[in-house]
Design a protein around this motif. Structure first.
Motif, PDB file in Angstrom:
ATOM      1  N   ILE A  42     -50.108  22.107  70.536  1.00 46.52           N
ATOM      2  CA  ILE A  42     -51.076  23.185  70.717  1.00 46.52           C
ATOM      3  C   ILE A  42     -51.286  23.480  72.195  1.00 46.52           C
ATOM      4  N   VAL A  43     -51.252  22.435  73.033  1.00 49.29           N
ATOM      5  CA  VAL A  43     -51.410  22.616  74.477  1.00 49.29           C
ATOM      6  C   VAL A  43     -50.196  23.337  75.045  1.00 49.29           C
ATOM      7  N   GLU A  44     -49.019  22.920  74.616  1.00 46.76           N
ATOM      8  CA  GLU A  44     -47.790  23.519  75.126  1.00 46.76           C
ATOM      9  C   GLU A  44     -47.643  24.968  74.678  1.00 46.76           C
ATOM     10  N   PHE A  45     -48.102  25.269  73.474  1.00 47.42           N
ATOM     11  CA  PHE A  45     -48.035  26.638  72.969  1.00 47.42           C
ATOM     12  C   PHE A  45     -48.860  27.571  73.864  1.00 47.42           C
ATOM     13  N   GLU A  46     -50.023  27.117  74.269  1.00 48.25           N
ATOM     14  CA  GLU A  46     -50.875  27.920  75.144  1.00 48.25           C
ATOM     15  C   GLU A  46     -50.268  28.054  76.536  1.00 48.25           C
ATOM     16  N   LEU A  47     -49.686  26.981  77.049  1.00 47.80           N
ATOM     17  CA  LEU A  47     -49.034  27.045  78.350  1.00 47.80           C
ATOM     18  C   LEU A  47     -47.879  28.042  78.348  1.00 47.80           C
ATOM     19  N   ALA A  74     -47.599  30.642  76.499  1.00 46.33           N
ATOM     20  CA  ALA A  74     -48.176  31.989  76.469  1.00 46.33           C
ATOM     21  C   ALA A  74     -48.613  32.432  77.864  1.00 46.33           C
ATOM     22  N   LYS A  75     -49.142  31.507  78.648  1.00 51.05           N
ATOM     23  CA  LYS A  75     -49.541  31.834  80.017  1.00 51.05           C
ATOM     24  C   LYS A  75     -48.320  32.149  80.882  1.00 51.05           C
ATOM     25  N   GLU A  76     -47.241  31.374  80.697  1.00 46.70           N
ATOM     26  CA  GLU A  76     -46.013  31.648  81.451  1.00 46.70           C
ATOM     27  C   GLU A  76     -45.451  33.016  81.078  1.00 46.70           C
ATOM     28  N   GLN A  77     -45.528  33.364  79.795  1.00 49.78           N
ATOM     29  CA  GLN A  77     -45.068  34.681  79.346  1.00 49.78           C
ATOM     30  C   GLN A  77     -45.855  35.791  80.044  1.00 49.78           C
ATOM     31  N   MET A  78     -47.152  35.594  80.208  1.00 49.78           N
ATOM     32  CA  MET A  78     -47.967  36.615  80.857  1.00 49.78           C
ATOM     33  C   MET A  78     -47.562  36.790  82.316  1.00 49.78           C
ATOM     34  N   LYS A  79     -47.240  35.707  82.995  1.00 50.50           N
ATOM     35  CA  LYS A  79     -46.782  35.808  84.387  1.00 50.50           C
ATOM     36  C   LYS A  79     -45.480  36.608  84.473  1.00 50.50           C
ATOM     37  N   ILE A  80     -44.569  36.333  83.542  1.00 54.93           N
ATOM     38  CA  ILE A  80     -43.300  37.064  83.515  1.00 54.93           C
ATOM     39  C   ILE A  80     -43.553  38.544  83.243  1.00 54.93           C
ATOM     40  N   THR A  81     -44.461  38.821  82.313  1.00 52.24           N
ATOM     41  CA  THR A  81     -44.811  40.205  81.990  1.00 52.24           C
ATOM     42  C   THR A  81     -45.335  40.937  83.220  1.00 52.24           C
ATOM     43  N   GLU A  82     -46.198  40.286  83.988  1.00 52.01           N
ATOM     44  CA  GLU A  82     -46.764  40.911  85.185  1.00 52.01           C
ATOM     45  C   GLU A  82     -45.688  41.216  86.217  1.00 52.01           C
ATOM     46  N   LEU A  83     -44.749  40.287  86.419  1.00 50.68           N
ATOM     47  CA  LEU A  83     -43.672  40.523  87.381  1.00 50.68           C
ATOM     48  C   LEU A  83     -42.805  41.703  86.948  1.00 50.68           C
ATOM     49  N   ARG A  84     -42.449  41.739  85.664  1.00 53.75           N
ATOM     50  CA  ARG A  84     -41.608  42.823  85.163  1.00 53.75           C
ATOM     51  C   ARG A  84     -42.355  44.161  85.211  1.00 53.75           C
ATOM     52  N   LEU A  85     -43.640  44.116  84.964  1.00 52.02           N
ATOM     53  CA  LEU A  85     -44.431  45.335  85.031  1.00 52.02           C
ATOM     54  C   LEU A  85     -44.460  45.880  86.459  1.00 52.02           C
ATOM     55  N   SER A  86     -44.508  44.979  87.442  1.00 52.66           N
ATOM     56  CA  SER A  86     -44.496  45.426  88.834  1.00 52.66           C
ATOM     57  C   SER A  86     -43.204  46.172  89.147  1.00 52.66           C
ATOM     58  N   LYS A  87     -42.090  45.740  88.542  1.00 50.86           N
ATOM     59  CA  LYS A  87     -40.819  46.433  88.749  1.00 50.86           C
ATOM     60  C   LYS A  87     -40.853  47.826  88.133  1.00 50.86           C
ATOM     61  N   LEU A  88     -41.439  47.932  86.952  1.00 50.80           N
ATOM     62  CA  LEU A  88     -41.525  49.240  86.300  1.00 50.80           C
ATOM     63  C   LEU A  88     -42.416  50.189  87.092  1.00 50.80           C
ATOM     64  N   PHE A  89     -43.536  49.679  87.600  1.00 46.57           N
ATOM     65  CA  PHE A  89     -44.417  50.548  88.380  1.00 46.57           C
ATOM     66  C   PHE A  89     -43.747  50.975  89.677  1.00 46.57           C
TER      67      PHE A  89
END
Length: 337
Positions: free
Chosen positions: A140-145, A147-162
């Motif tokens: 359960i701890v690793e699943f949440e971690l 998800a947090k790593e996924q959000m960081k990746i999403t933010e980086l990729r979003l910066s490229k799109l913007f």
């Protein structure tokens, strides 16, 4: 008048492989700034996407050390994954690559999904050390971690799109105040699990728009004797400031010829803070990164380590990541990505 950035489901799916996430974000848009989009993305990812959506997004990533499948539902995401793993692949040996494959399998068998980590700029030894550490977590701890790593990746990729949208918009006189510059560097340099909206850019920078998402020169330090990042090392970035000469092999050059660009201290992930201001065009010349290794390891052989490198005029748009791999009695470096 503030302009709006419109992203469709296909583009949101490239940022995060959850169909639910892509549909929600496409409906929530358009957005007036990168920060606004990141805030909405974080809210959607953590509060509106269910467990199945998280697993769907995880499965969109190839295992660390492997190429994306040709059947990948987002070619853009596949290409980004390849770039995000470039440092890991560049620093891998046959031995570490085999160990990475074995730990990927062990991790997946225990948790049921691919090991997810914000891999940009991280070497294979760094990733292996983190995987082994996180393998000890409860599911359960690793699943949440993850998800947090996924959000960081999403933010980086979003910066490229913007950034891409801003470039395209400039041809039709559509402009927006870019928040990508500092936020991109914050996300690239910060691997620890943290949430929240992106940090604000200082007011004097708010009117500037940069193509880069991080400063052109960065570094990190890995303690290969301990098998972990080296935290608390003081770092200096300098440039050679004598137009009449250049530092030559075998000569003791006056310290007055070196001009300080910035200083920082490595964080718990071994990464330095911002060592120079954000610029699109890096000035050609001789650069020196120095590390206070004697203070970090008083019993070691090196009172300090300096790495001198040259940036040529043809390279002024490139990024220079210059890591230090350190032990008490040896060190090495390489040009990362």
């Amino acid at each position: 008048m503030e302009s709006l950035i419109v992203l469709g489901e296909k583009e949101w799916l490239a940022c995060c492989g959850s169909v639910k996430f892509a549909k929600e974000m496409a409906s929530a848009g358009p957005f007036s700034s990168y920060q606004e989009a990141v805030g909405a993305a974080s809210e959607t990812w953590f509060n509106k996407v269910d467990v199945n959506g998280w697993l769907e997004a995880f499965s969109a990533h190839p295992q660390i050390g492997e190429s994306p499948s040709k059947a990948h539902k987002s070619p853009t995401s596949a290409q980004w994954s390849k770039g995000e793993q470039s440092t890991a692949l560049a620093t891998a040996t046959d031995t570490t690559l085999q160990e990475l494959y074995e730990w990927n399998a062990r991790y997946r068998q225990k948790f049921g999904f691919v090991f997810l980590i914000f891999a940009s700029g991280r070497s294979t030894p760094e990733i292996l050390a983190e995987m082994k550490r996180r393998y000890q977590n409860r599911p359960i701890v690793e699943f949440e971690l993850a998800a947090k790593e996924q959000m960081k990746i999403t933010e980086l990729r979003l910066s490229k799109l913007f950034s891409a949208n801003a470039t395209a918009a400039s041809t039709t006189n559509i402009q927006y105040a870019s928040d990508v510059a500092k936020v991109g560097e914050d996300r690239v340099s910060c691997i620890s699990g943290h949430l929240g909206a992106a940090k604000e850019i200082p007011a004097e920078k708010s009117a500037e728009t940069f193509t880069r998402t991080r400063p052109p020169i960065t570094t990190h330090v890995l303690d290969i004797a301990r098998g972990s990042p080296a935290a608390g090392i003081e770092v200096l970035l300098e440039t050679w400031d004598n137009n009449q000469s250049r530092p030559l092999f075998g000569q003791m050059d006056s310290s007055r010829n070196w001009k300080l660009q910035g200083s920082s201290t490595t964080d718990k992930d071994g990464r330095s803070g911002q060592l120079m201001k954000m610029v699109d065009n890096l000035n050609p010349g001789i650069y020196q990164i120095s590390f206070n290794t004697g203070k970090y390891n008083p019993a070691g052989f090196f009172p300090y380590v300096s790495i001198v490198f040259e940036v040529r005029d043809s390279q002024k748009l490139e990024h220079f990541h210059v890591p230090l791999l350190l032990s008490p009695f040896s060190f090495s470096t390489y040009r990362g990505s």
